[in-house]
Design an enzyme around this catalytic site. Structure first.
Site, PDB file in Angstrom:
ATOM      1  N   THR A  19      31.012  22.796  43.127  1.00  0.00           N
ATOM      2  CA  THR A  19      30.931  20.932  41.624  1.00  0.00           C
ATOM      3  C   THR A  19      29.654  21.777  40.698  1.00  0.00           C
ATOM      4  O   THR A  19      28.883  22.546  40.947  1.00  0.00           O
ATOM      5  CB  THR A  19      30.181  20.188  42.911  1.00  0.00           C
ATOM      6  N   SER A  45      47.971  44.066  30.275  1.00  0.00           N
ATOM      7  CA  SER A  45      47.298  44.840  29.650  1.00  0.00           C
ATOM      8  C   SER A  45      48.489  46.020  29.007  1.00  0.00           C
ATOM      9  O   SER A  45      48.838  46.598  29.628  1.00  0.00           O
ATOM     10  CB  SER A  45      46.216  44.898  29.718  1.00  0.00           C
ATOM     11  N   SER A  46      48.071  46.186  27.285  1.00  0.00           N
ATOM     12  CA  SER A  46      49.106  47.159  26.831  1.00  0.00           C
ATOM     13  C   SER A  46      47.802  48.370  27.082  1.00  0.00           C
ATOM     14  O   SER A  46      48.122  49.080  26.286  1.00  0.00           O
ATOM     15  CB  SER A  46      49.366  46.558  25.076  1.00  0.00           C
ATOM     16  N   LYS A  90      46.035  45.918  34.669  1.00  0.00           N
ATOM     17  CA  LYS A  90      45.703  45.006  35.026  1.00  0.00           C
ATOM     18  C   LYS A  90      46.591  43.749  35.123  1.00  0.00           C
ATOM     19  O   LYS A  90      47.652  44.209  33.985  1.00  0.00           O
ATOM     20  CB  LYS A  90      44.706  44.160  33.749  1.00  0.00           C
TER      21      LYS A  90
END
Length: 300
Positions: A21, A152-153, A158
């Site tokens: 929480t 990702s380039s 990733k």
């Protein structure tokens, strides 16, 4: 999708994890409980959509220009409505006040509002999923999402949570289209709402994009989620939030003192409670921190 969430709830019912929480450690729960909660909240939307759909069955067929049935043969609205019901298999009913039914677009506002509510819940669920899968090494890393594409380039290896992100964007679109429906419905004047074309466009767009998004979320994400059970249990046992289950035996004040000591020194809760202060034996500790007690502790 509700069934998919419930299936994962069953699969993960014995996976211990930390509930949170305010984005802070709270008390333990099972990963299955979390998925079951998502299934339940989607089930509520299924019911609300069905209720909104019922409102669409009241029609004004045969009311002619403004609802007075001018130039229509006597009994034509009733006959046309009955024929349409037989032809489609949908139990349409004729509006009780055809003047009102001709200009009213309240059913569309209701349906659009339900789709907005569903989109809001889907966005919340997808945000949760993205957070639980974040990392993997520097985030929560509680669950693994199916890898859809190299994400990702520039960063090798990733992989991004693209399916939940797509559903989020769909939700934002539907929420925006709901405003279109609201404004168009309020723009009706006197005996006719001439804005119904854009209402129809907005609703059909919302329905079709939501259908595609939900199907993709289920097939390309939810069905393939796996749990990092050892990691989630380790996070629970290393958390200070589990001190909450010690309150019945040690009291709130003493638990708070122990937690503060652990927070300031970096000590493990187990070391302070069992080894240093001797407040519980190892056997008592194991009983208190068993899986069943952690997710369903009873006050004794």
């Amino acid at each position: 999708m509700q069934d998919a969430f419930f299936a994962k709830a069953k699969e993960f019912e014995r996976v211990l994890k930390m509930g949170r929480t305010h984005l802070q450690d709270a008390v333990p729960m099972s990963l299955g409980d979390e998925f079951h909660g998502w299934g339940t909240t989607i089930g509520e939307e299924v019911e609300r959509i069905a209720e909104a759909t019922n409102l669409l069955r009241e029609i004004n067929l045969g009311a002619t220009a403004i609802g007075t049935t001018v130039t229509a043969a006597p009994g034509y609205p009733e006959l046309a409505t009955r024929y349409l019901s037989e032809f489609t298999g949908i139990p349409f009913t004729l509006g009780g006040d055809l003047v009102e039914a001709t200009s009213d677009t309240g059913a569309y506002v209701q349906l659009s509002g339900v789709l907005k509510r569903t989109s809001t819940k889907l966005t919340k669920i997808c945000n949760d999923i993205r957070m639980l899968a974040s990392g993997p090494r520097c985030g929560f890393n509680e669950i693994n999402l199916p890898q859809m594409q190299p994400g990702s380039s520039i960063m090798p290896g990733k992989v991004n949570p693209v399916i939940p992100e797509v559903v989020n964007q769909t939700g934002f679109l539907i929420i925006g289209l709901d405003l279109t429906v609201t404004l168009a419905a309020s723009a009706g004047q006197l005996q006719l709402n001439v804005m119904e074309p854009v209402i129809g466009y907005a609703l059909f767009t919302s329905i079709s994009t939501m259908e595609n998004a939900v199907n993709s979320l289920r097939a390309n994400c939810i069905d393939g989620i796996t749990a990092n059970a050892e990691h989630t249990r380790s996070m629970v046992m290393n958390s200070l939030g589990i001190a909450t289950v010690l309150k019945p035996s040690l009291g709130y004040r003493q638990c708070a003192e122990i937690v503060r000591e652990c927070y300031l020194t970096g000590k493990a809760l187990h070391d302070v409670v069992v080894e240093e202060r001797g407040l519980l034996t190892q056997e008592q500790w194991d009983e208190v921190f068993s899986f069943d007690n952690l997710i369903g502790s009873k006050f004794t």
